[in-house]
Scaffold this active site. Sequence first.
Site, PDB file in Angstrom:
ATOM      1  N   LYS A  64       0.839  -1.210   0.000  1.00 56.54           N
ATOM      2  CA  LYS A  64       0.000   0.000   0.000  1.00 56.54           C
ATOM      3  C   LYS A  64       0.874   1.260   0.000  1.00 56.54           C
ATOM      4  O   LYS A  64       2.049   1.210   0.371  1.00 56.54           O
ATOM      5  CB  LYS A  64      -0.941  -0.016   1.198  1.00 56.54           C
ATOM      6  CG  LYS A  64      -0.256   0.074   2.545  1.00 56.54           C
ATOM      7  CD  LYS A  64      -1.243  -0.177   3.685  1.00 56.54           C
ATOM      8  CE  LYS A  64      -0.511  -0.092   5.022  1.00 56.54           C
ATOM      9  NZ  LYS A  64      -1.327  -0.571   6.138  1.00 56.54           N
ATOM     10  N   TYR A  93      15.973  30.825   3.370  1.00 54.81           N
ATOM     11  CA  TYR A  93      14.828  31.671   3.770  1.00 54.81           C
ATOM     12  C   TYR A  93      14.959  32.083   5.233  1.00 54.81           C
ATOM     13  O   TYR A  93      15.231  31.253   6.095  1.00 54.81           O
ATOM     14  CB  TYR A  93      13.514  30.891   3.612  1.00 54.81           C
ATOM     15  CG  TYR A  93      13.019  30.827   2.191  1.00 54.81           C
ATOM     16  CD1 TYR A  93      12.630  31.974   1.505  1.00 54.81           C
ATOM     17  CD2 TYR A  93      12.915  29.604   1.543  1.00 54.81           C
ATOM     18  CE1 TYR A  93      12.170  31.904   0.200  1.00 54.81           C
ATOM     19  CE2 TYR A  93      12.446  29.513   0.241  1.00 54.81           C
ATOM     20  CZ  TYR A  93      12.079  30.675  -0.428  1.00 54.81           C
ATOM     21  OH  TYR A  93      11.618  30.605  -1.708  1.00 54.81           O
TER      22      TYR A  93
HETATM   23  C1  PLP Z   1      -0.582  -1.525   6.931  1.00 56.12           C
HETATM   24  C2  PLP Z   1      -1.226  -2.750   7.426  1.00 56.12           C
HETATM   25  C3  PLP Z   1      -0.451  -3.898   7.732  1.00 56.12           C
HETATM   26  C4  PLP Z   1       1.057  -3.901   7.727  1.00 56.12           C
HETATM   27  O1  PLP Z   1       1.553  -3.349   8.918  1.00 56.12           O
HETATM   28  P1  PLP Z   1       3.118  -3.281   9.233  1.00 56.12           P
HETATM   29  O2  PLP Z   1       3.178  -2.740  10.611  1.00 56.12           O
HETATM   30  O3  PLP Z   1       3.713  -2.331   8.248  1.00 56.12           O
HETATM   31  O4  PLP Z   1       3.657  -4.652   9.088  1.00 56.12           O
HETATM   32  C5  PLP Z   1      -1.132  -5.051   8.084  1.00 56.12           C
HETATM   33  N1  PLP Z   1      -2.493  -5.078   8.139  1.00 56.12           N
HETATM   34  C6  PLP Z   1      -3.245  -3.993   7.874  1.00 56.12           C
HETATM   35  C7  PLP Z   1      -4.719  -4.090   7.985  1.00 56.12           C
HETATM   36  C8  PLP Z   1      -2.640  -2.794   7.519  1.00 56.12           C
HETATM   37  O5  PLP Z   1      -3.404  -1.713   7.270  1.00 56.12           O
END
Ligand code: PLP
Length: 335
Positions: A33, A244
């Site tokens: 993601k 800046y």
């Molecule tokens: C992002 C996410 C994960 C992964 O989590 P990590 O801490 O990066 O391993 C697993 N399950 C769900 C539902 C998530 O949203």
Amino acid sequence: MAFIKINKENFFHNLSQFVEKTGSKKSVGIVLKDNAYGHGLELMAQLSKEFGLTQAVVRTYAEAQTIQPYFEEILVLGDSAIVDAQCSFTLNSLEDISKAQKGAVVELKVDTGMHRNGIAVSELEVALAQIEEKELILKGVMTHNRSADELSSELFWQNKVFENLKKTVASILSHKNIRFHSFNSASALRLPCQNEDFIRLGIGAYGYSELPDIYDTLDLKPVLSLWANKVSTRILQKGERIGYGGTFTTPKTMTVSTYDLGYGDGWMRSSSLQDFISCEKLPFLGRVSMDYVSLESEKKEVCIFDNALNAGKQLNTISYEMITQLSPKLKRYLV
Ligand SMILES: *Cc1c(COP(=O)(O)O)cnc(C)c1O
């Protein structure tokens, strides 16, 4: 423009460590993601396939479509369920069930204590009945742990709730081919994994653990490093002010170069409030601009960070944010 190097060897090293824990590549779902946590969605999908993973987890259906050539199965966490042979869709609420397209493959998320997403445990029977009525294909039942990365026993308490839930689901449904999953990286680091149907592996694959040191059970290696190119160099006399607001005053004659990284690339401007020091021990001089920072260096290329956990500590944030916010415009190179 600033750029990113992706270290394939380190990525494979991290994946191998988790595969050793699960005992199988098939039960590891690489979480891709948010542009694969800033690493580049398609590049990381390609590498995951090359390593031998067959499952991925994404937020949107659009992300899933981009990576369909690389995986057998994809779990979508945050879009409405539609019919797609390769994808399963998370049902976060009873409303999601009513919005789902007939015949879609779904995974029911149950809220076991995080109170962010998922149906309530008390809604389980209603949800399972509605899924059947709607002719959805139930592939899994899942939950998410709220404190797996904190030093406490909460993870064990939440796991217990999920274990009970599995029994309830099994008693309601006669058919047994449903998978159960709750593990993120931190859970996988802390607990045995060989009995898990599926783990959702995010941050750990990219080389980080936000767990207290006592949970450093695996040797993880950061996959991403951020680099910037020199734009120009100037010699400044003692007492000149940089950037800046002129917030930095040279304490001596200094050779200062401008590098092509700024908050427009997903670097935090708040690093101007504290001195951010690059992994090559170069302090940022003055404020971060939209596209530039100033460093006392003449090097053609500088490495800004090669460990997002350490870099994040300097900026009061977590590794996740440091890498996820990096602009998709930055070129990702495989090394
Ligand atoms: C992002 C996410 C994960 C992964 O989590 P990590 O801490 O990066 O391993 C697993 N399950 C769900 C539902 C998530 O949203």
